[in-house]
Write a protein that holds these residues in place. Structure first.
Motif, PDB file in Angstrom:
ATOM      1  N   GLY A   9       0.851  -1.184   0.000  1.00  0.00           N
ATOM      2  CA  GLY A   9       0.000   0.000   0.000  1.00  0.00           C
ATOM      3  C   GLY A   9       0.881   1.225   0.000  1.00  0.00           C
ATOM      4  N   GLY A  10       0.389   2.285  -0.609  1.00  0.00           N
ATOM      5  CA  GLY A  10       1.192   3.494  -0.634  1.00  0.00           C
ATOM      6  C   GLY A  10       0.457   4.643  -1.278  1.00  0.00           C
ATOM      7  N   GLY A  11       1.116   5.768  -1.303  1.00  0.00           N
ATOM      8  CA  GLY A  11       0.547   6.984  -1.866  1.00  0.00           C
ATOM      9  C   GLY A  11       0.770   8.136  -0.912  1.00  0.00           C
ATOM     10  N   LYS A  12       0.031   9.205  -1.126  1.00  0.00           N
ATOM     11  CA  LYS A  12       0.131  10.378  -0.263  1.00  0.00           C
ATOM     12  C   LYS A  12      -1.037  10.390   0.710  1.00  0.00           C
ATOM     13  CE  LYS A  12       2.648  13.263  -3.480  1.00  0.00           C
ATOM     14  NZ  LYS A  12       2.730  14.570  -4.114  1.00  0.00           N
ATOM     15  N   ASN A  13      -0.729  10.541   2.000  1.00  0.00           N
ATOM     16  CA  ASN A  13      -1.777  10.565   3.020  1.00  0.00           C
ATOM     17  C   ASN A  13      -2.862  11.573   2.680  1.00  0.00           C
ATOM     18  OD1 ASN A  13      -0.877   8.549   4.682  1.00  0.00           O
ATOM     19  ND2 ASN A  13       0.283   9.911   6.004  1.00  0.00           N
ATOM     20  N   ASN A  14      -4.104  11.143   2.907  1.00  0.00           N
ATOM     21  CA  ASN A  14      -5.296  11.958   2.704  1.00  0.00           C
ATOM     22  C   ASN A  14      -5.472  12.417   1.265  1.00  0.00           C
ATOM     23  OD1 ASN A  14      -6.060  11.716   5.438  1.00  0.00           O
ATOM     24  ND2 ASN A  14      -4.503  13.242   5.940  1.00  0.00           N
ATOM     25  N   GLU A  15      -4.764  11.781   0.356  1.00  0.00           N
ATOM     26  CA  GLU A  15      -4.968  11.971  -1.067  1.00  0.00           C
ATOM     27  C   GLU A  15      -5.189  10.580  -1.653  1.00  0.00           C
ATOM     28  OE1 GLU A  15      -2.069  14.399  -3.021  1.00  0.00           O
ATOM     29  OE2 GLU A  15      -2.022  15.859  -1.371  1.00  0.00           O
ATOM     30  N   SER A  20      -2.523  -2.901  -3.062  1.00  0.00           N
ATOM     31  CA  SER A  20      -2.267  -3.858  -4.133  1.00  0.00           C
ATOM     32  C   SER A  20      -1.837  -5.202  -3.559  1.00  0.00           C
ATOM     33  CB  SER A  20      -1.195  -3.325  -5.080  1.00  0.00           C
ATOM     34  OG  SER A  20       0.004  -3.084  -4.383  1.00  0.00           O
ATOM     35  N   ALA A  21      -1.975  -6.222  -4.396  1.00  0.00           N
ATOM     36  CA  ALA A  21      -1.565  -7.562  -4.000  1.00  0.00           C
ATOM     37  C   ALA A  21      -1.182  -8.354  -5.235  1.00  0.00           C
ATOM     38  CB  ALA A  21      -2.686  -8.271  -3.254  1.00  0.00           C
ATOM     39  N   ALA A  22      -0.286  -9.310  -5.042  1.00  0.00           N
ATOM     40  CA  ALA A  22       0.125 -10.228  -6.093  1.00  0.00           C
ATOM     41  C   ALA A  22       0.059 -11.647  -5.530  1.00  0.00           C
ATOM     42  CB  ALA A  22       1.541  -9.907  -6.557  1.00  0.00           C
ATOM     43  N   LEU A  23      -0.544 -12.545  -6.286  1.00  0.00           N
ATOM     44  CA  LEU A  23      -0.729 -13.931  -5.851  1.00  0.00           C
ATOM     45  C   LEU A  23       0.140 -14.852  -6.692  1.00  0.00           C
ATOM     46  CD1 LEU A  23      -2.266 -16.103  -4.200  1.00  0.00           C
ATOM     47  CD2 LEU A  23      -4.020 -16.034  -5.999  1.00  0.00           C
ATOM     48  N   THR A  51      -5.139   7.064   4.270  1.00  0.00           N
ATOM     49  CA  THR A  51      -3.753   7.164   4.713  1.00  0.00           C
ATOM     50  C   THR A  51      -2.933   6.010   4.144  1.00  0.00           C
ATOM     51  OG1 THR A  51      -4.008   5.818   6.704  1.00  0.00           O
ATOM     52  CG2 THR A  51      -4.538   8.175   6.900  1.00  0.00           C
ATOM     53  N   THR A  52      -1.637   6.149   4.206  1.00  0.00           N
ATOM     54  CA  THR A  52      -0.754   5.080   3.749  1.00  0.00           C
ATOM     55  C   THR A  52      -0.980   3.812   4.561  1.00  0.00           C
ATOM     56  OG1 THR A  52       0.871   6.729   3.105  1.00  0.00           O
ATOM     57  CG2 THR A  52       1.660   4.484   3.332  1.00  0.00           C
ATOM     58  N   ASN A  53      -1.187   3.945   5.868  1.00  0.00           N
ATOM     59  CA  ASN A  53      -1.442   2.766   6.690  1.00  0.00           C
ATOM     60  C   ASN A  53      -2.772   2.111   6.341  1.00  0.00           C
ATOM     61  OD1 ASN A  53       0.997   2.880   8.054  1.00  0.00           O
ATOM     62  ND2 ASN A  53       0.188   4.191   9.671  1.00  0.00           N
ATOM     63  N   ASP A  54      -3.794   2.924   5.983  1.00  0.00           N
ATOM     64  CA  ASP A  54      -5.050   2.359   5.477  1.00  0.00           C
ATOM     65  C   ASP A  54      -4.757   1.497   4.248  1.00  0.00           C
ATOM     66  OD1 ASP A  54      -6.684   3.760   7.301  1.00  0.00           O
ATOM     67  OD2 ASP A  54      -7.075   5.388   5.893  1.00  0.00           O
ATOM     68  N   ALA A  55      -3.955   2.051   3.350  1.00  0.00           N
ATOM     69  CA  ALA A  55      -3.640   1.347   2.105  1.00  0.00           C
ATOM     70  C   ALA A  55      -2.894   0.049   2.374  1.00  0.00           C
ATOM     71  CB  ALA A  55      -2.823   2.250   1.185  1.00  0.00           C
ATOM     72  N   GLU A  56      -1.957   0.078   3.302  1.00  0.00           N
ATOM     73  CA  GLU A  56      -1.206  -1.139   3.640  1.00  0.00           C
ATOM     74  C   GLU A  56      -2.147  -2.212   4.192  1.00  0.00           C
ATOM     75  OE1 GLU A  56       1.890  -1.934   3.035  1.00  0.00           O
ATOM     76  OE2 GLU A  56       3.025  -0.078   2.894  1.00  0.00           O
ATOM     77  N   MET A  57      -3.052  -1.831   5.102  1.00  0.00           N
ATOM     78  CA  MET A  57      -3.967  -2.801   5.697  1.00  0.00           C
ATOM     79  C   MET A  57      -4.975  -3.300   4.662  1.00  0.00           C
ATOM     80  SD  MET A  57      -4.434  -4.426   8.554  1.00  0.00           S
ATOM     81  CE  MET A  57      -3.798  -3.476   9.924  1.00  0.00           C
ATOM     82  N   ARG A  58      -5.461  -2.405   3.808  1.00  0.00           N
ATOM     83  CA  ARG A  58      -6.396  -2.823   2.762  1.00  0.00           C
ATOM     84  C   ARG A  58      -5.714  -3.729   1.738  1.00  0.00           C
ATOM     85  NH1 ARG A  58     -11.344   0.202   2.702  1.00  0.00           N
ATOM     86  NH2 ARG A  58     -11.195   1.972   4.120  1.00  0.00           N
ATOM     87  N   GLY A  59      -4.394  -3.662   1.652  1.00  0.00           N
ATOM     88  CA  GLY A  59      -3.667  -4.588   0.788  1.00  0.00           C
ATOM     89  C   GLY A  59      -3.933  -6.030   1.169  1.00  0.00           C
TER      90      GLY A  59
END
Length: 141
Positions: A9-15, A20-23, A51-59
């Protein structure tokens, strides 16, 4: 069969952030090669505001969803890898979650893992970024 699920997960916080994931799927654990992408069977990425942490967890959530779509009934062992030490330690219970925005996501991930854990072994582990290049690349497309 053995599945390796790499999340990111990544990007700019609050933007705009991206999960993502790869299997990867292997006949057995002796075939595992974390440096290779030759056994790639699917990828997924989702963009949203957070947030970036949201993105990491949603990964983890999009990755486990990808595994479910793939047909996880033939898979007996799942290795879940992420380069987010925070997420890995929250999911494994090593750390407690204090961030209100992550609590519902963590609950969802643990629920999904419990569903998958009924008939298979699941391992959640941190990996360095250089071993997570495919999931990282999927999130940048």
């Amino acid at each position: 069969m053995v599945a390796v699920l790499k999340t990111d997960g990544g990007g700019k916080n609050n933007e705009r952030v991206v999960s993502s994931a790869a299997l990867f799927v292997y006949e057995d654990s002796e075939d595992l090669d974390l440096h290779s992408d030759s056994n790639l069977v699917g990828t997924i990425s989702v963009a949203f505001k957070g947030t970036t942490n949201d993105a990491e967890m949603r990964g983890f959530i999009v990755g486990l969803s990808l595994l479910d779509v793939y047909g996880s009934s033939t898979i007996k062992t799942v290795y879940l890898f992420s380069d987010s030490q925070l997420c890995v330690n929250l999911i494994t219970g090593l750390w407690r979650c204090h961030a209100e925005n992550l609590k519902p996501l963590l609950k969802k991930v643990k629920g999904m893992l419990k569903h998958f854990d009924e008939n298979r072994e699941i391992f959640v582990q941190w990996i360095s970024r250089d071993l997570n290049e495919v999931a990282d690349h999927v999130g940048r497309i």
